[in-house]
Design a protein around this motif. Structure first.
Motif, short mmCIF file in Angstrom:
data_model
loop_
_atom_site.label_atom_id
_atom_site.label_comp_id
_atom_site.label_asym_id
_atom_site.label_seq_id
_atom_site.Cartn_x
_atom_site.Cartn_y
_atom_site.Cartn_z
N SER A 112 0.75 -1.22 -0.02
CA SER A 112 0.08 -0.01 -0.04
C SER A 112 0.88 1.09 0.02
N ASP A 239 -3.54 3.87 0.79
CA ASP A 239 -4.22 3.34 -0.08
C ASP A 239 -3.54 1.80 -0.57
N PRO A 240 -4.16 0.77 -0.47
CA PRO A 240 -3.94 -0.42 -0.94
C PRO A 240 -3.51 -0.33 -2.64
N ARG A 241 -2.46 -0.74 -3.11
CA ARG A 241 -2.16 -0.78 -4.45
C ARG A 241 -2.97 -2.04 -5.23
N THR A 256 -8.92 -2.71 0.57
CA THR A 256 -8.14 -3.79 0.65
C THR A 256 -8.59 -4.86 -0.24
N VAL A 277 -1.45 -5.13 1.28
CA VAL A 277 -2.74 -4.70 0.48
C VAL A 277 -3.87 -5.71 0.80
N ARG A 283 0.11 -3.07 9.17
CA ARG A 283 1.17 -2.84 8.11
C ARG A 283 2.39 -2.65 8.55
#
Ligand code: NDP
Length: 332
Positions: A112, A239-241, A256, A277, A283
């Protein structure tokens, strides 16, 4: 065709690669063209990763993880994934250079991205007073005055944690009320070291080599002010990718990737997700590494359930050039 492709090269991706390579899955790791090693390559000292009593530099930790994965036969490609076709038994992974790789299983571990304020000096002073991780960097601010930006649970948690080190912690929030849960608000309100500055937006971060202050503007009346301090912790969310998979994998309301219970299984058979993610809360490098382990084990079990001839048709470790050291027997 590969047995397993791992997308991402943070602690989750590399740990998945270590486990998968040691399980003879000959994984291919797509590690990104510019950010191989993930977010930790942007930090300085990492003092909370177990096994390094004296601490280790973030980039060095990631190089060690990469070497460990390669030692057992993981193959690492420094490129970006531009397209993913995850449905069906054979997954297709397209890279920036145009290569298309096929695999029976995919581990998605793209991490993220911490939200940034978008200020000119934010990147330059990152690691020099600007941080996105209190548990990583709080220790460097003993007896200092610092600020936490944000009004959510992360900001409250970071501010409360940072009072262990700092003499004074400002919480700077752009609104007049917090988004954080009541319990976390109360804890922060009752801490004598924390002072709230309401309706303030950060317009600048100053300092030549180290942070020495921030510029603020009042979001209600427009008044400008300056605050002298040594550190700025930005806690405005992450922000999760997921842009590569948002139309294929189930995504939770918090952004997520959705997984099945404590496993790494996504809604698509043969596709596993790990690390930041899938994690809106913890995290940490070490939790991401644990999550990568889960994904590698899940992928291994999945591959073992496939028809033998299908797996035999994929790249086997014997077909790869495995460094000499990998041949050293390890205790069971
Ligand atoms: P959130 O999205 O909940 O909060 C982000 C905060 O940052 C908001 O107050 C928001 O302001 C502010 N913000 C966003 N963008 C900007 C900007 N550009 N400039 C200034 N301020 C900005 O993120 P969190 O990381 O706090 O939390 C994410 C999730 O993780 C939540 O579900 C939370 O509950 C959970 N969490 C739980 C913890 C726990 O239970 N121990 C600990 C940490 C997180 P505004 O309010 O104006 O939108």
């Amino acid at each position: 065709m590969r047995q397993l492709i791992i997308i991402g090269s943070g602690p989750a991706g590399y740990t998945a690669a270590i486990y998968a390579a040691r399980a003879n899955l000959a994984p291919l790791v797509i590690a990104s063209s510019v950010e191989a090693g993930g977010e930790l390559t942007k930090t300085t000292e990492v003092e909370n990763y177990p096994g390094f009593a004296e601490g280790i530099q973030g980039p060095d930790l990631m190089i060690e993880m990469q070497k460990q994965a390669e030692r057992f036969g993981a193959e690492i490609v420094l490129d970006d994934v531009t397209d993913l076709q995850l449905e069906g038994q054979i997954k297709k992974v397209t890279l920036g250079n145009g290569d298309v790789h096929e695999a029976l299983a995919v581990v998605f571990a793209t991490g993220s991205a911490y939200r940034k304020l978008g200020l000119p000096d934010e990147e330059r002073l990152s690691g020099y007073g600007v941080s996105w991780c209190a548990t990583c960097d709080g220790f460097f601010f003993r007896k200092k005055t610092i600020a936490v930006i944000g009004g959510g649970d992360s900001a409250m948690e970071e501010a409360t944690f940072l009072t262990k080190f700092a003499d004074k912690v400002y919480v700077i929030h752009r609104k007049g009320e917090l988004r954080a849960s009541k319990a976390m608000q109360e804890r922060a309100f009752s801490d004598p070291k924390i002072e709230f500055l309401w309706n303030k937006a950060v317009t600048g971060i100053s300092g030549s080599e180290l942070v020495d202050g921030i510029d603020l503007v009042d979001t209600v009346d427009g008044t400008e002010s300056h605050l002298d301090l040594s550190g700025v912790f930005i806690a405005i969310g992450a922000d999760p990718r997921t842009h590569l998979v948002h139309d294929q994998l189930d995504i939770n309301a918090d952004g997520t990737v959705a997984v099945d219970g404590r496993s790494s299984r996504t809604n698509i058979t043969g596709v596993f997700a790990a690390g930041d993610v899938i994690d809106p809360t913890y995290r940490q490098a070490v939790t991401a590494a644990g999550s990568g382990t889960v994904a590698a084990l899940d992928a291994e079990h999945y591959l073992a359930s496939l028809p033998r001839e299908l797996v035999a048709g994929a790249v086997q470790p014997t077909e790869l050039e495995v460094p000499e050291a990998a041949a050293v027997p390890t205790p069971a």
